[in-house]
Design an enzyme around this catalytic site. Structure first.
Site, PDB file in Angstrom:
ATOM      1  N   ASP A  68      43.870  47.569  47.043  1.00 17.79           N
ATOM      2  CA  ASP A  68      44.412  47.966  45.747  1.00 17.79           C
ATOM      3  C   ASP A  68      45.696  48.776  45.933  1.00 17.79           C
ATOM      4  O   ASP A  68      45.834  49.517  46.915  1.00 17.79           O
ATOM      5  CB  ASP A  68      43.396  48.819  44.985  1.00 17.79           C
ATOM      6  CG  ASP A  68      42.371  47.988  44.241  1.00 17.79           C
ATOM      7  OD1 ASP A  68      42.660  46.814  43.952  1.00 17.79           O
ATOM      8  OD2 ASP A  68      41.277  48.506  43.951  1.00 17.79           O
ATOM      9  N   ARG A  85      47.526  39.978  44.235  1.00 16.57           N
ATOM     10  CA  ARG A  85      47.138  40.214  42.845  1.00 16.57           C
ATOM     11  C   ARG A  85      48.346  40.840  42.144  1.00 16.57           C
ATOM     12  O   ARG A  85      48.864  41.873  42.575  1.00 16.57           O
ATOM     13  CB  ARG A  85      45.943  41.158  42.768  1.00 16.57           C
ATOM     14  CG  ARG A  85      45.510  41.502  41.336  1.00 16.57           C
ATOM     15  CD  ARG A  85      44.533  42.662  41.309  1.00 16.57           C
ATOM     16  NE  ARG A  85      43.321  42.356  42.048  1.00 16.57           N
ATOM     17  CZ  ARG A  85      42.558  43.279  42.638  1.00 16.57           C
ATOM     18  NH1 ARG A  85      42.897  44.563  42.602  1.00 16.57           N
ATOM     19  NH2 ARG A  85      41.468  42.932  43.283  1.00 16.57           N
TER      20      ARG A  85
END
Length: 305
Positions: free
Chosen positions: A132, A182
């Site tokens: 992330d 992402r």
């Protein structure tokens, strides 16, 4: 008004006293609507239910900004347990990790070692791991570690945020690694020195990032609840003969569930981001900051039996 709401919840997300209180009271105040469970074992049933409805998942053990070496080792062991459970339960699931929970703010050698242990176990079980992205001051450090890990592991990706000015340059810099990325708008409060202050610019930049990454031929996870972004991706892929095997949509657990199911029916891969753990407060506040509609959604959940 929307900007005031966003700033208010982002301010609350950093309140240590409220975070401490939130841990004590568990998944109260509507958080259970967007958090899978207080630990991974209790989140398995949530994931199985999503899988049974055609939705794949990525799971995230909530918690960040760890300042103890021992705690980073504990978080690493917990992540390995999650990976082993995914394999044992035959879940259609990946994992997402925050490097600040594994030692990013302590020592880069420490976080690299912890990530190598996680990725080695994940590789053994065929589980993909996404690093992330956090706030801008940690962006370069995160990308440096990702680049180092990518030379050794194929089962690792990361996140690029469209509200940062640097993001298209980052995609261009990473493309030689053939990365699985992402692409998101971003959920941290940043200075106008490093990030677009206007939503339209953030949206436009995300569209350009999607075009760049898909055109590069690299796997793209479009993580957005925004119909405009979703429809743009569909149209761009169709007009440019981009296979649906090259991209997927991602949304948060508990948000726009019907839209998620509709995308599955349309033949698109739809991955649900399922967070778990008792350190849920910061995540929850950032979700409320992202969209005013989320506040109304949670308010309904709090008073519903």
């Amino acid at each position: 008004m929307e900007a005031l709401s966003r700033n208010f919840f982002l301010y609350l997300s950093k309140n240590k006293s409220l975070n401490k209180m939130a841990k004590r009271y568990g998944l109260k105040f509507g958080a259970s609507k967007v958090v899978g469970g207080i630990d991974f074992d209790r989140t398995v049933s949530v994931i199985k239910n999503l899988n049974n409805r055609g939705l794949c998942t990525t799971v995230d053990h909530l918690g960040e900004f760890v300042n103890s070496v021992d705690e980073t080792r504990e978080r690493t062991a917990q992540e390995i347990h999650t990976i082993q459970t995914i394999a044992k339960e035959k879940l259609d699931a990946q994992t997402s990790v925050k490097l600040t929970s594994l030692g990013l703010d302590i020592d880069h050698h420490l976080v690299f070692e912890n990530m190598r242990n996680i990725l080695t176990e994940a590789q053994k079980h065929g589980v993909f791991v996404t690093i992330d992205m956090e706030d801008e001051v940690r962006c370069q450090g995160t990308l440096d570690i990702f680049k180092g890990l990518k030379t050794e592991f194929d089962n690792v990706g990361t996140v690029i945020q469209s509200y940062l000015y640097r993001s298209r340059d980052d995609i261009n810099d990473l493309k030689k690694l053939l990365p699985n990325l992402r692409l998101v708008k971003g959920a941290y409060k940043e200075s106008a020195d490093v990030a677009y202050p206007d939503k339209k610019d953030v949206d436009d930049n995300l569209k350009q990032m999607i075009k760049d990454h898909l055109t590069n031929g690299n796997y793209t996870a479009v993580a957005s609840h925004d119909d405009q972004i979703i429809n743009f991706t569909k149209q761009f892929a169709e007009e440019n003969n981009i296979s649906r095997d090259l991209f997927e949509f991602q949304m948060l657990y508990g948000m726009r569930t019907q839209t998620q199911l509709d995308l599955v029916k349309q033949g698109y891969k739809m991955r649900v981001y399922v967070p778990y753990g008792n350190d849920w407060y910061g995540y929850f506040m950032r979700r409320l900051a992202e969209r005013p509609a989320n506040v109304a959604f949670v308010a309904k959940g709090m008073f519903r039996s």
